[in-house]
Scaffold this motif. Structure first.
Motif: not given
Length: 272
Positions: A182-211
């Protein structure tokens, strides 16, 4: 061939906000409807390499997309027959969320990919596989709903090419007929391959926090849910061992957060 092909090898998997075309040729629309000859395009690309105007990695990548993938998918579609679309290996049962049709979501990567889809009836292969497809995989969206969406929104979509890519490659609904994992991936992959995470309201480094980024929460929930089913897959064995050995408290936090995320995104089991 002159302006775009030379950079394709280095940047074919890159994604950037408000950049729908990048180093992609946008020729699939004309290839799939029969207005361009795939062999002719491969030979033209080869000629650019022979003349020294395009590097090997760019030309190899371009030809592989057509000869090594498009033709392979076409053959697999006709070999598999109608039964192929009926499989649901991971037993995904959720309905497609409304934001796939509107593009209205706080997840920056999905908002951009869906917005491009709505405006242009096009996104490139990594956006389809690792953004829209990956999210549908992690969220457990029923293959029928995802397949219907892809067929409805993209200008280059014909069942022979769209179904194996969506059903098999993105959703692993065929259990490994077309892809070995399965080509399952977390935000870590998206962050490496794009500039999307820098301007997102969600935190790409955590997995159980509210954000926490929904991709992170749902990725680990996906591994937990399918740990027994996928533990025999050699390309997933290490990840599955980590999911199986995860402390009960951490597993419970992830699963509870995943339920909250799905509810907040109005993702529920299909009523069909």
């Amino acid at each position: 061939m002159a302006e775009i092909l030379p950079g394709f090898g280095d940047y074919q998997d890159a994604m950037a906000k408000d950049e729908p075309w990048m180093w992609h040729s946008i020729l699939s629309i004309y290839l799939n409807v029969g207005l361009l000859d795939p062999l002719d395009l491969c030979e033209r690309a080869e000629a650019e390499w022979k003349c020294g105007r395009a590097p090997l990695n760019a030309v190899e990548g371009f030809i592989r997309q057509i000869l090594g993938w498009r033709e392979y998918v076409r053959g697999l579609y006709w070999w598999s027959g109608p039964k192929y679309a009926k499989s649901n290996f991971l037993n995904a049962q959720n309905a497609l969320p409304d934001f796939y049709w509107t593009g209205e979501t706080d997840m920056a990567c999905l908002a951009d990919a869906l917005g491009q889809t709505i405006r242009h009836a096009y996104t490139h292969h990594i956006q389809r596989l690792m953004i829209t497809g990956n999210f549908a995989l992690l969220a457990g969206i029923h293959p029928d709903h995802v397949n219907d969406w892809y067929m409805s929104v993209y200008a280059d979509a014909y069942e022979w090419v769209e179904l194996p890519n969506t059903h098999g490659m993105a959703l692993f609904a065929d259990g490994g007929v077309i892809a070995s994992k399965p080509y399952a991936a977390s935000a870590n992959y998206i962050n490496k391959m794009s500039d999307y995470c820098a301007g997102c309201r969600y935190n790409s480094k955590t997995r159980t926090d509210e954000d926490s980024c929904p991709f992170n929460t749902l990725y680990w929930d996906f591994l937990i849910r399918h740990s027994q089913r996928l533990q025999g897959n050699p390309r997933m064995s290490l990840l599955m061992k980590n999911a199986i050995k995860m402390p009960d408290r951490e597993r419970d936090l992830i699963q509870r957060r995943a339920r909250t995320v799905l509810k907040s995104l109005n993702i529920y089991p299909t009523k069909d």
